[in-house]
Structures are given as structure tokens and as C-alpha cells.
Enzyme design. Structure first.
Site, PDB file in Angstrom:
ATOM      1  N   HIS A 134      -0.919  -2.437   8.075  1.00 30.70           N
ATOM      2  CA  HIS A 134      -2.037  -1.769   9.152  1.00 30.70           C
ATOM      3  C   HIS A 134      -2.607  -2.140  10.572  1.00 30.70           C
ATOM      4  O   HIS A 134      -3.556  -2.332  10.763  1.00 30.70           O
ATOM      5  CB  HIS A 134      -3.738  -1.344   7.993  1.00 30.70           C
ATOM      6  CG  HIS A 134      -3.655  -0.364   7.019  1.00 30.70           C
ATOM      7  ND1 HIS A 134      -4.273  -0.187   5.454  1.00 30.70           N
ATOM      8  CD2 HIS A 134      -2.710   0.460   7.413  1.00 30.70           C
ATOM      9  CE1 HIS A 134      -3.665   0.483   5.547  1.00 30.70           C
ATOM     10  NE2 HIS A 134      -2.917   1.528   5.454  1.00 30.70           N
TER      11      HIS A 134
ATOM     12  N   CYS B  92      -2.508  -3.102  24.137  1.00 27.61           N
ATOM     13  CA  CYS B  92      -3.072  -1.914  26.115  1.00 27.61           C
ATOM     14  C   CYS B  92      -2.609  -0.790  25.587  1.00 27.61           C
ATOM     15  O   CYS B  92      -1.352  -0.147  25.216  1.00 27.61           O
ATOM     16  CB  CYS B  92      -2.243  -2.723  26.948  1.00 27.61           C
ATOM     17  SG  CYS B  92      -2.925  -1.948  28.683  1.00 27.61           S
TER      18      CYS B  92
ATOM     19  N   GLY C 185      -3.368  -6.176  -5.404  1.00 30.53           N
ATOM     20  CA  GLY C 185      -4.885  -6.369  -5.097  1.00 30.53           C
ATOM     21  C   GLY C 185      -4.809  -5.344  -3.902  1.00 30.53           C
ATOM     22  O   GLY C 185      -5.516  -5.230  -3.201  1.00 30.53           O
TER      23      GLY C 185
ATOM     24  N   ASN D 218      -3.497  -6.771 -10.438  1.00 28.14           N
ATOM     25  CA  ASN D 218      -5.043  -6.177  -9.855  1.00 28.14           C
ATOM     26  C   ASN D 218      -6.130  -7.178 -10.721  1.00 28.14           C
ATOM     27  O   ASN D 218      -6.016  -7.781 -11.783  1.00 28.14           O
ATOM     28  CB  ASN D 218      -4.721  -5.361  -9.807  1.00 28.14           C
ATOM     29  CG  ASN D 218      -6.191  -4.875  -8.629  1.00 28.14           C
ATOM     30  OD1 ASN D 218      -6.395  -4.829  -7.774  1.00 28.14           O
ATOM     31  ND2 ASN D 218      -6.846  -4.088  -9.073  1.00 28.14           N
ATOM     32  N   LEU D 219      -6.843  -7.287  -9.716  1.00 31.60           N
ATOM     33  CA  LEU D 219      -7.869  -7.722 -11.314  1.00 31.60           C
ATOM     34  C   LEU D 219      -8.726  -6.742 -12.183  1.00 31.60           C
ATOM     35  O   LEU D 219      -9.170  -6.801 -13.550  1.00 31.60           O
ATOM     36  CB  LEU D 219      -8.923  -8.158  -9.890  1.00 31.60           C
ATOM     37  CG  LEU D 219     -10.137  -8.342 -10.498  1.00 31.60           C
ATOM     38  CD1 LEU D 219      -9.639 -10.211 -11.107  1.00 31.60           C
ATOM     39  CD2 LEU D 219     -12.007  -8.894  -9.798  1.00 31.60           C
TER      40      LEU D 219
HETATM   41  N1  APR Z   1      -7.673 -11.148  -7.451  1.00 34.96           N
HETATM   42  C1  APR Z   1      -6.565  -9.939  -8.368  1.00 34.96           C
HETATM   43  N2  APR Z   1      -7.160  -8.740  -7.604  1.00 34.96           N
HETATM   44  C2  APR Z   1      -8.333  -8.596  -6.876  1.00 34.96           C
HETATM   45  C3  APR Z   1      -9.447  -9.458  -6.378  1.00 34.96           C
HETATM   46  C4  APR Z   1      -8.196 -10.803  -7.456  1.00 34.96           C
HETATM   47  N3  APR Z   1      -9.737 -11.831  -6.963  1.00 34.96           N
HETATM   48  N4  APR Z   1     -10.744  -9.075  -6.114  1.00 34.96           N
HETATM   49  C5  APR Z   1     -10.587  -7.939  -6.350  1.00 34.96           C
HETATM   50  N5  APR Z   1      -9.381  -7.927  -6.142  1.00 34.96           N
HETATM   51  C6  APR Z   1      -9.004  -5.592  -6.218  1.00 34.96           C
HETATM   52  C7  APR Z   1      -9.874  -4.971  -6.864  1.00 34.96           C
HETATM   53  O1  APR Z   1     -10.262  -5.330  -7.925  1.00 34.96           O
HETATM   54  C8  APR Z   1      -9.235  -3.687  -6.042  1.00 34.96           C
HETATM   55  O2  APR Z   1      -8.586  -2.767  -6.753  1.00 34.96           O
HETATM   56  O3  APR Z   1      -8.257  -5.929  -5.033  1.00 34.96           O
HETATM   57  C9  APR Z   1      -8.765  -4.113  -5.028  1.00 34.96           C
HETATM   58  C10 APR Z   1      -9.663  -3.951  -3.090  1.00 34.96           C
HETATM   59  O4  APR Z   1      -9.283  -2.991  -3.565  1.00 34.96           O
HETATM   60  P1  APR Z   1     -10.373  -3.292  -1.508  1.00 34.96           P
HETATM   61  O5  APR Z   1     -11.304  -2.726  -1.137  1.00 34.96           O
HETATM   62  O6  APR Z   1     -10.254  -0.842  -1.802  1.00 34.96           O
HETATM   63  O7  APR Z   1      -8.593  -2.805  -0.859  1.00 34.96           O
HETATM   64  P2  APR Z   1      -7.715  -2.057  -0.264  1.00 34.96           P
HETATM   65  O8  APR Z   1      -6.688  -1.699  -1.781  1.00 34.96           O
HETATM   66  O9  APR Z   1      -6.941  -3.291   0.349  1.00 34.96           O
HETATM   67  O10 APR Z   1      -8.108  -1.259   0.995  1.00 34.96           O
HETATM   68  C11 APR Z   1      -7.126  -0.701   1.920  1.00 34.96           C
HETATM   69  O11 APR Z   1      -8.690   0.489   2.531  1.00 34.96           O
HETATM   70  O12 APR Z   1     -10.572  -0.174   4.208  1.00 34.96           O
HETATM   71  C12 APR Z   1      -9.321   0.066   4.341  1.00 34.96           C
HETATM   72  O13 APR Z   1      -7.055  -0.579   6.144  1.00 34.96           O
HETATM   73  C13 APR Z   1      -8.278  -0.905   5.025  1.00 34.96           C
HETATM   74  O14 APR Z   1      -6.613  -2.112   4.175  1.00 34.96           O
HETATM   75  C14 APR Z   1      -7.700  -1.323   4.306  1.00 34.96           C
HETATM   76  C15 APR Z   1      -7.087  -0.575   2.974  1.00 34.96           C
END
Ligand code: APR
Length: 239
Positions: free
Chosen positions: A106, A114, A173, A199-200
Site C-alpha cells: 500500500h 510525481c 494484525g 491477531n488480537l
Molecule cells: N496486536 C495484534 N493485533 C491487533 C492489535 C495488537 N496490539 N491491535 C489491534 N489488532 C488487530 C485488530 O483486532 C484488527 O483485526 O489488528 C487488526 C487491524 O485491522 P484494521 O484496522 O482493519 O487494519 P488493516 O487490516 O491493516 O487494514 C487494511 O485497510 O484502510 C486500509 O489501507 C488501509 O492498509 C490498510 C488496510
């Protein structure tokens, strides 16, 4: 080969917001306004201001790689199998944690691109609409080198190849909401890989994984890395 996909959850304990958790970024700002090409065309100054504030936070002294980033850096160095890290994150914490083989699908917050000459530049300061391109001198053509919604992620050819060849695919995560990354586990499984989720809490895709560990990344990632390095076989040993 061991392929690891990371998302915002791995950087949460470093002080960076996730997107979809309670209090996450998409509850604070409108994704359509700040993270789409249409939003940028409507209000480039506003989109620059949003990314400038993210960049400032990332560069602040309090933000540093955490134990999970450091453990993945160690894994790359010590694993018998090659390790490829695919991250959806636009921060630089994997590199600061010692990982070298990193694909930022991403894009990267600390880069500008540019749209006229297509050159990519390291960019550590605020970025403004009036800034001229350091290469072609055009103005109004620089943008954060980030993949917004509706745009094609970077490195898709390399990623497809790696997914079809990997022995183990590990998702760390990430909520499994955003495609194409949300489909990587299915592609890896089709190639015969074993699937591990760290994951959490159970993600959207939790059911497809062969092995899962739930808890904060700073605890479960170092534990998993330790078990892999001890057994010499990713995903074969519980933690
Ligand atoms: N340790 C492990 N996992 C965690 C923690 C932690 N301390 N805190 C939160 N999480 C987990 C949450 O439970 C959730 O499943 O991380 C995940 C975060 O999910 P999102 O907020 O959806 O992030 P992500 O999956 O990276 O989003 C993907 O979406 O908005 C776009 O481009 C952006 O790259 C991003 C993409």
C-alpha cells in the site's frame, strides 16, 4: 519460503492507530475524503494535510518499532527458510525493526510520487500542493506514494509468485477486510501452504487458518518466532 502479511495491528503498540478498531482512523476521518483519488482531486490541500499529520506522528520521537517488529527482523536473519514480509502498513517500522525483504503493497508514507514524471522521492517533511517536483519541476503533481482505495496495490506480480510458492503463510494484525490482501490466505492455501493467524482477536478470515494465536502482537509474535526458530519448522509447533 515463509510469507508474512502484516497489517495495522502490528504497529498499534508502537502508538499508531489501526483503521477499523474502536477509535480507529476511519472513525475519525472519512476514508472517501482522505484516501481515494476522487477525494484528492476534490481537495488536494486537505488530503495533503491529513497525510502530513500522519507523517509527523510517524516521525515523532515516541514512535519506535516494538517487540513484534523486532522479532520479525530477527526471524528474517536467523530462519533457515527465506522470509518475505508483505505489509499493508505505510509506516517504516518493519525496516527499523531489522527486516530487509519488505514489500509495501500500500505504499510508503515517507515517500512522494510525481504523477507527471512518475519518479518516487523520499519525503520526510510536509508535502504541499505548491511544492514543485524535484525531478521535472511541475507543480501540483506530487502526491503521497500511497495506494488509495480504488487503486491497484504495488508488487502484485511478486506477491502472487510468492504466495503460490510459500510453505507457510502468516497473517499478523490485519482484520481481513481489504482486498486483495484479504484473499492472500486463500491463494497461499491453493499453493499448498499452511496458514497461521496471529491477531488480537479472530479476524474475518479466522476459519481458514490451520493455526491461530490471539493476543497483543508484542507478546504473541515474539513467542511464535521463538518457537519457529527452535523447531526449525514454521507453523508446525504450537506456542
Ligand atoms: N496486536 C495484534 N493485533 C491487533 C492489535 C495488537 N496490539 N491491535 C489491534 N489488532 C488487530 C485488530 O483486532 C484488527 O483485526 O489488528 C487488526 C487491524 O485491522 P484494521 O484496522 O482493519 O487494519 P488493516 O487490516 O491493516 O487494514 C487494511 O485497510 O484502510 C486500509 O489501507 C488501509 O492498509 C490498510 C488496510
Amino acid at each position: 519460503m515463509l510469507v508474512i502479511l502484516t497489517g495495522a495491528g502490528i504497529s498499534k503498540e508502537s502508538g499508531l492507530d489501526t483503521f477499523r478498531d474502536a477509535g480507529g482512523l476511519w472513525q475519525k476521518v472519512s476514508m472517501e475524503d482522505v484516501a481515494t483519488p476522487e477525494g484528492f482531486a476534490r481537495d488536494p490541500d486537505g488530503v495533503h494535510a491529513f497525510h502530513n499529520s500522519l507523517r509527523k506522528t510517524l516521525l515523532s520521537e515516541s514512535i519506535a518499532p516494538n517487540a513484534a517488529h523486532l522479532a520479525l527482523g530477527r526471524l528474517e536473519k536467523e530462519s533457515a527458510e527465506p522470509v518475505l514480509l508483505i505489509t499493508q502498513n505505510i509506516d517504516n517500522l518493519h525496516e527499523r525493526g531489522g527486516s530487509k525483504a519488505v514489500l509495501h503493497m500500500h505504499g510508503e508514507l515517507l515517500q512522494a510520487r510525481c504523477t507527471r514524471c512518475r519518479k518516487v522521492f523520499p519525503w520526510l517533511s510536509d508535502l504541499f500542493t505548491a511544492d514543485p517536483c524535484p525531478e521535472c519541476s511541475a507543480t501540483g503533481t506530487l502526491r503521497p506514494n500511497i495506494v488509495w482505495f480504488g487503486e491497484v496495490p504495488f508488487f502484485m506480480d511478486e506477491i502472487s509468485q510468492a504466495l503460490s510458492r510459500c510453505s507457510t503463510f502468516v497473517s499478523i494484525g490485519t482484520s481481513g477486510n481489504v482486498y486483495p490482501a484479504a484473499n492472500f490466505c486463500v491463494l497461499a492455501r491453493q499453493g499448498g501452504a499452511r496458514l497461521v493467524e496471529l491477531n488480537l482477536e479472530p479476524s474475518n478470515l479466522a476459519r481458514v487458518f490451520n493455526e491461530s494465536h490471539y493476543g497483543p502482537a508484542t507478546r504473541i509474535v515474539p513467542e511464535w518466532v521463538e518457537s519457529v526458530l527452535k523447531s526449525g519448522a514454521p507453523g508446525k509447533d504450537g506456542i
